[in-house]
Design a protein around this motif. Sequence first.
Motif, PDB file in Angstrom:
ATOM      1  N   ILE A 114     -21.975 -35.388-143.960  1.00 37.88           N
ATOM      2  CA  ILE A 114     -22.893 -34.524-144.696  1.00 37.88           C
ATOM      3  C   ILE A 114     -23.791 -35.443-145.524  1.00 37.88           C
ATOM      4  O   ILE A 114     -23.316 -36.209-146.363  1.00 37.88           O
ATOM      5  CB  ILE A 114     -22.153 -33.522-145.588  1.00 37.88           C
ATOM      6  N   LEU A 125     -29.634 -27.551-148.808  1.00 32.59           N
ATOM      7  CA  LEU A 125     -29.204 -26.288-148.225  1.00 32.59           C
ATOM      8  C   LEU A 125     -28.502 -25.450-149.288  1.00 32.59           C
ATOM      9  O   LEU A 125     -27.895 -25.982-150.216  1.00 32.59           O
ATOM     10  CB  LEU A 125     -28.257 -26.546-147.047  1.00 32.59           C
ATOM     11  N   GLY A 129     -25.352 -21.399-146.915  1.00 37.18           N
ATOM     12  CA  GLY A 129     -25.676 -22.094-145.672  1.00 37.18           C
ATOM     13  C   GLY A 129     -24.713 -23.232-145.377  1.00 37.18           C
ATOM     14  O   GLY A 129     -24.278 -23.416-144.239  1.00 37.18           O
ATOM     15  N   LEU A 130     -24.374 -23.992-146.413  1.00 35.71           N
ATOM     16  CA  LEU A 130     -23.404 -25.077-146.225  1.00 35.71           C
ATOM     17  C   LEU A 130     -22.023 -24.534-145.882  1.00 35.71           C
ATOM     18  O   LEU A 130     -21.352 -25.056-144.995  1.00 35.71           O
ATOM     19  CB  LEU A 130     -23.327 -25.947-147.482  1.00 35.71           C
ATOM     20  N   GLU A 132     -21.245 -21.773-144.366  1.00 32.39           N
ATOM     21  CA  GLU A 132     -21.245 -21.287-142.987  1.00 32.39           C
ATOM     22  C   GLU A 132     -21.125 -22.446-141.997  1.00 32.39           C
ATOM     23  O   GLU A 132     -20.365 -22.379-141.037  1.00 32.39           O
ATOM     24  CB  GLU A 132     -22.519 -20.491-142.709  1.00 32.39           C
ATOM     25  N   ARG A 133     -21.881 -23.498-142.239  1.00 30.66           N
ATOM     26  CA  ARG A 133     -21.834 -24.652-141.336  1.00 30.66           C
ATOM     27  C   ARG A 133     -20.490 -25.356-141.403  1.00 30.66           C
ATOM     28  O   ARG A 133     -19.944 -25.772-140.376  1.00 30.66           O
ATOM     29  CB  ARG A 133     -22.975 -25.616-141.662  1.00 30.66           C
ATOM     30  N   GLU A 136     -17.891 -23.160-139.628  1.00 30.98           N
ATOM     31  CA  GLU A 136     -18.157 -23.172-138.189  1.00 30.98           C
ATOM     32  C   GLU A 136     -17.641 -24.463-137.559  1.00 30.98           C
ATOM     33  O   GLU A 136     -16.941 -24.436-136.551  1.00 30.98           O
ATOM     34  CB  GLU A 136     -19.663 -23.044-137.957  1.00 30.98           C
ATOM     35  N   TRP A 137     -17.963 -25.595-138.164  1.00 36.40           N
ATOM     36  CA  TRP A 137     -17.569 -26.871-137.577  1.00 36.40           C
ATOM     37  C   TRP A 137     -16.060 -27.099-137.680  1.00 36.40           C
ATOM     38  O   TRP A 137     -15.417 -27.483-136.707  1.00 36.40           O
ATOM     39  CB  TRP A 137     -18.318 -28.029-138.238  1.00 36.40           C
ATOM     40  N   ILE A 147     -24.663 -33.001-140.932  1.00 37.65           N
ATOM     41  CA  ILE A 147     -25.456 -31.952-141.558  1.00 37.65           C
ATOM     42  C   ILE A 147     -26.476 -32.614-142.464  1.00 37.65           C
ATOM     43  O   ILE A 147     -26.124 -33.391-143.354  1.00 37.65           O
ATOM     44  CB  ILE A 147     -24.584 -30.975-142.377  1.00 37.65           C
ATOM     45  N   GLY A 151     -30.190 -28.832-140.859  1.00 38.63           N
ATOM     46  CA  GLY A 151     -29.026 -28.124-140.350  1.00 38.63           C
ATOM     47  C   GLY A 151     -28.045 -29.063-139.689  1.00 38.63           C
ATOM     48  O   GLY A 151     -27.979 -30.246-140.013  1.00 38.63           O
ATOM     49  N   MET A 152     -27.280 -28.559-138.744  1.00 34.43           N
ATOM     50  CA  MET A 152     -26.217 -29.317-138.099  1.00 34.43           C
ATOM     51  C   MET A 152     -26.673 -29.845-136.745  1.00 34.43           C
ATOM     52  O   MET A 152     -27.385 -29.166-136.024  1.00 34.43           O
ATOM     53  CB  MET A 152     -24.976 -28.438-137.907  1.00 34.43           C
ATOM     54  N   SER A 153     -26.235 -31.070-136.440  1.00 39.74           N
ATOM     55  CA  SER A 153     -26.520 -31.652-135.128  1.00 39.74           C
ATOM     56  C   SER A 153     -25.322 -32.489-134.693  1.00 39.74           C
ATOM     57  O   SER A 153     -24.487 -32.879-135.510  1.00 39.74           O
ATOM     58  CB  SER A 153     -27.789 -32.506-135.162  1.00 39.74           C
TER      59      SER A 153
END
Length: 164
Positions: A114, A125, A129-130, A132-133, A136-137, A147, A151-153
Motif C-alpha cells: 500500500i 483514497l 475505499g481502502l 473495500e480493497r 477484497e484482496w 494499492i 486503486g488496486m493492481s
Amino acid sequence: MADVHDKATRSKNMRAIGTRDTAIEKRLATLLTECGFTWTAQEKTLPGRPDFALHDYRCVIFTHGCFWHHHDCYLFKVPATRTAFWLAKIAGNVERDKRDVARLHQLGWRVLIIWECALRGREKLSDRGLNERLEEWICAGEGSAQIGTQGMSQLAITSLPDTM
C-alpha cells in the motif's frame, strides 16, 4: 540548488524519520482492525519484516513511502541536492523490496503493498475505499497486489536466482 540546512541539521532531520509506527502504518492498523482482521506488526521472522502479517490468510502488507521506495506518483520528487547519492540509495531500496517480495512469494505468502499516496495527501483514497480493497484482496486468497491512488493492481513478482 544548495541545501537549506547545514550538514548537521540535515543529518539530525534524517535521523528523526521513523521506520515504524508511522502515520500511514497507524492509519492502516486502524482500517485492518475496523475490518475485523487480526494481525502482527513488524513480523521479524519474515523477509523484509512486513508491516503487517495476517497469518490466518497467509498474507503480508507493506506500507511503502513513495519517496523511499520510488513510487511513480506526485509524492516522489528527485532530490535537488546530492541527487546521485539519493537515487542510488532509493534504487537499493527498490532492489531489496523486489528480493523480499520474491522470498515471501517462495515461502507461500501473498504480498500487498500500500503506497503512501493512497493513505495520505491530496489524492488519498477514502477509508471506505481502502477497506473495500483490503477486504477484497485479503479474502480473495490469491495473488499479490499493490494499492495506489489509482486503486488496486497486480504486483509483478521477480524470480530469485537458484543460488539463494
